[in-house]
Design an enzyme around this catalytic site. Structure first.
Site, PDB file in Angstrom:
ATOM      1  N   ASP A   1      47.374 -12.923  10.692  1.00 50.27           N
ATOM      2  CA  ASP A   1      47.114 -14.321  10.316  1.00 50.27           C
ATOM      3  C   ASP A   1      46.471 -15.144  11.433  1.00 50.27           C
ATOM      4  O   ASP A   1      46.235 -16.336  11.256  1.00 50.27           O
ATOM      5  CB  ASP A   1      48.420 -15.003   9.874  1.00 50.27           C
ATOM      6  CG  ASP A   1      48.807 -14.654   8.451  1.00 50.27           C
ATOM      7  OD1 ASP A   1      47.919 -14.288   7.650  1.00 50.27           O
ATOM      8  OD2 ASP A   1      50.004 -14.741   8.134  1.00 50.27           O
TER       9      ASP A   1
ATOM     10  N   GLU B   1      42.912 -16.491  10.390  1.00 49.60           N
ATOM     11  CA  GLU B   1      43.031 -17.393   9.240  1.00 49.60           C
ATOM     12  C   GLU B   1      43.735 -18.703   9.602  1.00 49.60           C
ATOM     13  O   GLU B   1      43.369 -19.762   9.097  1.00 49.60           O
ATOM     14  CB  GLU B   1      43.819 -16.665   8.144  1.00 49.60           C
ATOM     15  CG  GLU B   1      43.663 -17.230   6.777  1.00 49.60           C
ATOM     16  CD  GLU B   1      44.298 -16.315   5.743  1.00 49.60           C
ATOM     17  OE1 GLU B   1      45.134 -16.816   4.987  1.00 49.60           O
ATOM     18  OE2 GLU B   1      43.966 -15.113   5.702  1.00 49.60           O
ATOM     19  N   ASP B   2      44.739 -18.641  10.471  1.00 50.06           N
ATOM     20  CA  ASP B   2      45.616 -19.796  10.683  1.00 50.06           C
ATOM     21  C   ASP B   2      45.587 -20.405  12.080  1.00 50.06           C
ATOM     22  O   ASP B   2      46.331 -21.348  12.346  1.00 50.06           O
ATOM     23  CB  ASP B   2      47.064 -19.400  10.367  1.00 50.06           C
ATOM     24  CG  ASP B   2      47.263 -19.064   8.901  1.00 50.06           C
ATOM     25  OD1 ASP B   2      46.437 -19.466   8.073  1.00 50.06           O
ATOM     26  OD2 ASP B   2      48.259 -18.394   8.584  1.00 50.06           O
TER      27      ASP B   2
ATOM     28  N   ASP C   1      52.596  -7.269   4.070  1.00 52.79           N
ATOM     29  CA  ASP C   1      52.512  -8.733   4.022  1.00 52.79           C
ATOM     30  C   ASP C   1      53.045  -9.252   2.688  1.00 52.79           C
ATOM     31  O   ASP C   1      53.848 -10.194   2.648  1.00 52.79           O
ATOM     32  CB  ASP C   1      51.061  -9.166   4.241  1.00 52.79           C
ATOM     33  CG  ASP C   1      50.885 -10.676   4.306  1.00 52.79           C
ATOM     34  OD1 ASP C   1      51.730 -11.370   4.896  1.00 52.79           O
ATOM     35  OD2 ASP C   1      49.857 -11.165   3.770  1.00 52.79           O
TER      36      ASP C   1
END
Length: 179
Positions: free
Chosen positions: A62, A65-66, A122
């Protein structure tokens, strides 16, 4: 310390730094880093995965993405394979949420085996988390919709890891969702 252990610790440290100010959406506002660590643990503990690059990608899945992390940065620090796996499981944040979800379903069958493993773990982590507690602001209907969507993604990942797929199947069955 083995070189694999050192690599994993470096990866955990990198992910923890990147996610340090983030929290999960559960009522306790759990530190976000628990999620990627949990995904890597599912792969290792339940899935029997020992591929260090898959475990690293799980820890980092992640970050692009984050956080402000780039694929180029991951490639420079962790190598091409880890960066590629992370890129495969990263949603394009410029798209609408609905389009990102549609693309996950559509692209799942075409991911590499390594990326499919990360996706399975996930989804397993997220679904277990949803069963444990409802995220702040979510209705029961939204939780059920997430399960239905996750089952569509997981259908495209079949044949990747029987144990993880069986564990997901149990969760879907409890919710009355067809995998």
């Amino acid at each position: 310390m083995s070189s694999d252990s050192a690599l994993l610790l470096e990866t955990v440290h990198f992910a923890a730094e990147k996610h340090k100010n983030q929290r999960r959406k559960d009522p306790e506002a759990t530190p976000y880093i628990n999620h990627p660590i949990g995904v890597a643990r599912i792969l290792s503990h339940e899935g029997g995965i020992t591929d260090i690059e898959v475990l690293q990608a799980a820890l980092l899945h992640d970050t692009v993405e984050d956080t402000d992390t780039t694929i180029t940065e991951l490639e420079a620090v962790f190598g091409q394979t880890v960066a590629r796996i992370v890129q495969e499981v990263t949603d394009d944040r410029t798209l609408t949420k609905q389009e990102r979800k549609r693309q996950q379903v559509e692209h799942a069958p075409y991911c590499s085996h390594q990326a499919k493993l990360v996706k399975l773990a996930d989804k397993l982590y997220n679904l277990r988390d949803l069963n444990r507690c409802t995220p702040s602001g979510w209705t029961e209907e939204r939780v059920q919709e997430y399960f239905v969507w996750a089952a569509q993604v997981v259908r495209g990942l079949r044949g990747t890891n029987q144990t993880l797929e069986n564990n997901l199947q149990q969760l879907f069955k409890q919710r009355g969702v067809e995998m």
